[in-house]
Scaffold this active site. Structure first.
Site, PDB file in Angstrom:
ATOM      1  N   ARG A 191      13.565 163.313 -47.829  1.00  0.00           N
ATOM      2  CA  ARG A 191      13.753 163.991 -49.122  1.00  0.00           C
ATOM      3  C   ARG A 191      12.485 164.552 -49.757  1.00  0.00           C
ATOM      4  O   ARG A 191      12.536 165.676 -50.290  1.00  0.00           O
ATOM      5  CB  ARG A 191      14.477 163.056 -50.097  1.00  0.00           C
ATOM      6  CG  ARG A 191      15.920 162.760 -49.678  1.00  0.00           C
ATOM      7  CD  ARG A 191      16.556 161.801 -50.658  1.00  0.00           C
ATOM      8  NE  ARG A 191      17.912 161.406 -50.300  1.00  0.00           N
ATOM      9  CZ  ARG A 191      18.194 160.408 -49.477  1.00  0.00           C
ATOM     10  NH1 ARG A 191      17.230 159.713 -48.902  1.00  0.00           N
ATOM     11  NH2 ARG A 191      19.468 160.098 -49.222  1.00  0.00           N
ATOM     12  N   GLY A 245      13.122 156.253 -44.118  1.00  0.00           N
ATOM     13  CA  GLY A 245      13.830 155.762 -45.289  1.00  0.00           C
ATOM     14  C   GLY A 245      12.862 155.278 -46.350  1.00  0.00           C
ATOM     15  O   GLY A 245      12.175 154.269 -46.168  1.00  0.00           O
ATOM     16  N   PRO A 249      14.854 165.246 -39.664  1.00  0.00           N
ATOM     17  CA  PRO A 249      15.856 166.305 -39.585  1.00  0.00           C
ATOM     18  C   PRO A 249      16.722 166.298 -40.838  1.00  0.00           C
ATOM     19  O   PRO A 249      17.245 165.261 -41.224  1.00  0.00           O
ATOM     20  CB  PRO A 249      16.671 165.924 -38.343  1.00  0.00           C
ATOM     21  CG  PRO A 249      16.511 164.440 -38.226  1.00  0.00           C
ATOM     22  CD  PRO A 249      15.120 164.158 -38.718  1.00  0.00           C
ATOM     23  N   GLN A 261      17.120 167.758 -33.252  1.00  0.00           N
ATOM     24  CA  GLN A 261      18.074 166.670 -33.526  1.00  0.00           C
ATOM     25  C   GLN A 261      19.459 167.109 -33.104  1.00  0.00           C
ATOM     26  O   GLN A 261      19.939 168.174 -33.495  1.00  0.00           O
ATOM     27  CB  GLN A 261      18.045 166.313 -35.018  1.00  0.00           C
ATOM     28  CG  GLN A 261      19.029 165.216 -35.411  1.00  0.00           C
ATOM     29  CD  GLN A 261      20.331 165.776 -35.955  1.00  0.00           C
ATOM     30  OE1 GLN A 261      20.339 166.816 -36.609  1.00  0.00           O
ATOM     31  NE2 GLN A 261      21.440 165.095 -35.675  1.00  0.00           N
ATOM     32  N   LYS A 267      18.327 158.048 -32.863  1.00  0.00           N
ATOM     33  CA  LYS A 267      18.050 157.912 -34.298  1.00  0.00           C
ATOM     34  C   LYS A 267      19.218 157.244 -35.013  1.00  0.00           C
ATOM     35  O   LYS A 267      20.359 157.719 -34.895  1.00  0.00           O
ATOM     36  CB  LYS A 267      17.797 159.291 -34.915  1.00  0.00           C
ATOM     37  CG  LYS A 267      17.602 159.276 -36.431  1.00  0.00           C
ATOM     38  CD  LYS A 267      17.150 160.634 -36.948  1.00  0.00           C
ATOM     39  CE  LYS A 267      16.933 160.638 -38.443  1.00  0.00           C
ATOM     40  NZ  LYS A 267      18.184 160.750 -39.210  1.00  0.00           N
ATOM     41  N   ILE A 274       9.990 156.366 -47.509  1.00  0.00           N
ATOM     42  CA  ILE A 274       8.527 156.543 -47.410  1.00  0.00           C
ATOM     43  C   ILE A 274       8.095 157.521 -48.510  1.00  0.00           C
ATOM     44  O   ILE A 274       8.449 158.697 -48.472  1.00  0.00           O
ATOM     45  CB  ILE A 274       8.128 157.092 -46.018  1.00  0.00           C
ATOM     46  CG1 ILE A 274       8.525 156.122 -44.905  1.00  0.00           C
ATOM     47  CG2 ILE A 274       6.634 157.457 -45.986  1.00  0.00           C
ATOM     48  CD1 ILE A 274       7.584 154.982 -44.649  1.00  0.00           C
ATOM     49  N   HIS A 302      19.758 156.542 -42.208  1.00  0.00           N
ATOM     50  CA  HIS A 302      20.107 157.909 -42.580  1.00  0.00           C
ATOM     51  C   HIS A 302      19.816 158.157 -44.066  1.00  0.00           C
ATOM     52  O   HIS A 302      20.536 158.866 -44.761  1.00  0.00           O
ATOM     53  CB  HIS A 302      21.591 158.156 -42.279  1.00  0.00           C
ATOM     54  CG  HIS A 302      21.927 159.567 -41.865  1.00  0.00           C
ATOM     55  ND1 HIS A 302      22.278 159.893 -40.577  1.00  0.00           N
ATOM     56  CD2 HIS A 302      21.976 160.733 -42.556  1.00  0.00           C
ATOM     57  CE1 HIS A 302      22.536 161.194 -40.506  1.00  0.00           C
ATOM     58  NE2 HIS A 302      22.355 161.726 -41.695  1.00  0.00           N
ATOM     59  N   THR A 324      21.262 161.612 -32.956  1.00  0.00           N
ATOM     60  CA  THR A 324      21.609 160.805 -34.130  1.00  0.00           C
ATOM     61  C   THR A 324      22.915 160.066 -33.869  1.00  0.00           C
ATOM     62  O   THR A 324      23.932 160.682 -33.539  1.00  0.00           O
ATOM     63  CB  THR A 324      21.725 161.699 -35.386  1.00  0.00           C
ATOM     64  OG1 THR A 324      20.441 162.289 -35.619  1.00  0.00           O
ATOM     65  CG2 THR A 324      22.139 160.898 -36.604  1.00  0.00           C
ATOM     66  N   SER A 343      17.391 170.038 -37.550  1.00  0.00           N
ATOM     67  CA  SER A 343      18.745 169.473 -37.509  1.00  0.00           C
ATOM     68  C   SER A 343      19.703 170.380 -36.741  1.00  0.00           C
ATOM     69  O   SER A 343      19.557 171.610 -36.751  1.00  0.00           O
ATOM     70  CB  SER A 343      19.260 169.314 -38.943  1.00  0.00           C
ATOM     71  OG  SER A 343      20.657 169.073 -38.956  1.00  0.00           O
TER      72      SER A 343
HETATM   73  C1  LIG Z   1      19.652 166.384 -47.380  1.00  0.00           C
HETATM   74  C2  LIG Z   1      19.577 165.543 -46.145  1.00  0.00           C
HETATM   75  C3  LIG Z   1      20.143 166.008 -44.981  1.00  0.00           C
HETATM   76  C4  LIG Z   1      20.062 165.238 -43.820  1.00  0.00           C
HETATM   77  N1  LIG Z   1      20.559 165.749 -42.652  1.00  0.00           N
HETATM   78  C5  LIG Z   1      20.386 165.058 -41.502  1.00  0.00           C
HETATM   79  C6  LIG Z   1      20.777 165.622 -40.267  1.00  0.00           C
HETATM   80  O1  LIG Z   1      21.258 166.748 -40.196  1.00  0.00           O
HETATM   81  N2  LIG Z   1      20.591 164.891 -39.138  1.00  0.00           N
HETATM   82  C7  LIG Z   1      20.026 163.634 -39.161  1.00  0.00           C
HETATM   83  O2  LIG Z   1      19.865 163.003 -38.119  1.00  0.00           O
HETATM   84  N3  LIG Z   1      19.637 163.082 -40.347  1.00  0.00           N
HETATM   85  C8  LIG Z   1      19.787 163.756 -41.493  1.00  0.00           C
HETATM   86  N4  LIG Z   1      19.349 163.201 -42.670  1.00  0.00           N
HETATM   87  C9  LIG Z   1      18.658 161.901 -42.673  1.00  0.00           C
HETATM   88  C10 LIG Z   1      17.143 162.087 -42.499  1.00  0.00           C
HETATM   89  O3  LIG Z   1      16.845 162.554 -41.214  1.00  0.00           O
HETATM   90  C11 LIG Z   1      16.372 160.769 -42.702  1.00  0.00           C
HETATM   91  O4  LIG Z   1      16.921 159.760 -41.884  1.00  0.00           O
HETATM   92  C12 LIG Z   1      16.339 160.275 -44.156  1.00  0.00           C
HETATM   93  O5  LIG Z   1      16.378 161.341 -45.065  1.00  0.00           O
HETATM   94  C13 LIG Z   1      15.081 159.458 -44.385  1.00  0.00           C
HETATM   95  O6  LIG Z   1      15.062 158.932 -45.666  1.00  0.00           O
HETATM   96  P1  LIG Z   1      14.218 159.544 -46.915  1.00  0.00           P
HETATM   97  O7  LIG Z   1      14.963 160.765 -47.341  1.00  0.00           O
HETATM   98  O8  LIG Z   1      14.252 158.452 -47.911  1.00  0.00           O
HETATM   99  O9  LIG Z   1      12.823 159.853 -46.414  1.00  0.00           O
HETATM  100  C14 LIG Z   1      19.438 163.963 -43.847  1.00  0.00           C
HETATM  101  C15 LIG Z   1      18.873 163.500 -45.043  1.00  0.00           C
HETATM  102  C16 LIG Z   1      18.933 164.282 -46.183  1.00  0.00           C
HETATM  103  C17 LIG Z   1      18.288 163.766 -47.431  1.00  0.00           C
END
Ligand SMILES: Cc1cc2nc3c(=O)[nH]c(=O)nc-3n(C[C@H](O)[C@H](O)[C@H](O)COP(=O)(O)O)c2cc1C
Length: 365
Positions: A310, A287, A83, A134, A231, A289, A255, A162, A112
């Site tokens: 990302r 995180g 998300p 989410q 989460k 990957i 996160h 979350t 999200s």
């Molecule tokens: C731009 C961005 C926005 C995010 N927004 C949310 C969100 O709205 N809700 C949530 O549970 N996690 C959010 N996350 C965390 C992601 O769900 C996830 O845990 C994290 O990006 C995983 O790591 P990675 O970016 O290295 O793959 C966000 C991450 C990013 C990069």
């Protein structure tokens, strides 16, 4: 890379570099940034590189099955789109484009709460996308109940609660950029919670209830017909509580390094959580990957599936739905090659024997 020509990008690192060059600076800072000194952000990637693979030979890998089982159902492979808030900030295709990419690759799309597309719009536009919702729990519980009901009504298959954002992490890149969402992008859920005009991501976060507790998780689990996935857990203690309070699964996650800096990476937090969860919970991880080998390592440590954040957003930013699809395809192809080269005929048979601590220092990025 010429606009629209993504064929020259062959790895997720290529997408990362090109996204940095082409995204609007404020949106890029929001996407890639982490909390504090970004130690956890960097370590999320490095931690996977601290594990080495122990490949087996002459296994007969002509037929390979990347399929897994999640929440009691078969899935074609272990990738889930994490998300991520405000996807229209990256590209006008936004969440709908991301869901098309997920549908095209058999990945689950996790929408999200702070999406720039509503749960029902997404379901109508891409009904074929397997989807989770989410939930950020707002101080006004009526809004959360409403969001939950809409997810149920529109074919979302799980509720991802979350729990690692009682307040927003201190993200210095955002403080410096002052990035705002235009009023037009104001998400339905935030509007329902009383926000108006344009807001920074930090201001959005103030709508979220910092007093959320395990009791609330239990209530969602009993009130919702959907399985609840917690989460943002990083300890075995919290994994036990998640199981005791009715969660069906949890995502080991920091996160994406965006909340508390200097916590453990997903890779390092995972093993004791898998042990504590036993067969009571499906354990997922996210995180850092970035490679098919990372996916195999996550499964080897006991995760059932992985969320990818990302990289999917870089793909979206560079090529809309098609860009995000290509990113997921690259990861799936790398995972398939990793299975073959590791001597694993199926994702289900990956276990601890496939990995060991790496003797090298993880390379600095
Ligand atoms: C731009 C961005 C926005 C995010 N927004 C949310 C969100 O709205 N809700 C949530 O549970 N996690 C959010 N996350 C965390 C992601 O769900 C996830 O845990 C994290 O990006 C995983 O790591 P990675 O970016 O290295 O793959 C966000 C991450 C990013 C990069």
């Amino acid at each position: 890379v010429a606009p629209g020509d993504l064929s020259a990008l062959i790895s997720l690192a290529d997408y990362e570099r090109e996204a940095a060059a082409s995204m609007v600076p404020g949106a890029h800072a929001y996407a890639v940034g982490g909390a504090g000194d970004e130690i956890t952000l960097r370590d999320n990637v490095a931690a996977w590189a601290r594990l080495a693979i122990r490949p087996r030979m002459l296994v007969g890998v002509g037929e390979r099955d990347p399929g897994i089982e999640l929440l009691g159902l078969p899935r074609p492979h272990p990738l889930i789109v994490a998300p991520m808030a405000f996807q229209r900030m990256a590209h006008p295709d936004g969440e709908i484009g991301m869901a098309r990419a997920a549908a095209a690759t058999g990945s689950i799309m996790c929408l999200s709460t702070l999406a720039t597309t509503s749960a029902e719009e997404l379901a109508e536009a891409v009904p074929e996308a397997p989807r989770w919702f989410q939930l950020y729990v707002f101080a006004d519980r009526g809004v959360s109940r409403e969001l939950m009901a809409r997810a149920v009504d529109h074919g979302y298959e799980a509720l991802v609660v979350t729990v690692d954002l009682p307040v927003m992490g201190v993200r210095e890149r955002d403080l410096r950029s002052g990035q705002q969402m235009a009023a037009a992008e104001l998400v339905a859920s935030a509007a329902a919670a009383g926000a108006s005009g344009s807001l920074t991501p930090k201001q959005f976060a103030t709508l979220i209830d910092p007093d959320l507790s395990w009791r609330d998780v239990e209530r969602f689990a009993s009130d919702s017909p959907l399985p609840v996935i917690v989460k943002g857990v990083l300890t075995a203690e919290d994994a036990v509580l998640a199981a005791e309070h009715g969660a069906r699964a949890l995502v080991v996650s920091n996160h994406g390094g965006r909340q508390l800096d200097t916590v453990l990476s997903g890779a390092d937090a995972l093993p004791p959580i898998v042990e504590a969860a036993g067969d009571r919970l499906d354990v997922l991880v996210d995180g850092g990957i970035r490679r098919g080998t990372d996916v195999l390592k996550a499964l080897a440590l006991g995760a059932r599936a992985v969320m990818v954040g990302r990289p999917a957003l870089w793909g979206l930013a560079l090529g809309g739905a098609e860009g995000a699809r290509l990113v997921l395809e690259i990861l799936l192809q790398e995972f398939d090659a990793t299975l073959a080269l590791s001597g694993a005929r199926s994702a289900r048979e990956i276990d601890r024997r496939y990995i060991c601590p790496a003797p090298w220092a993880a390379p600095a990025r």
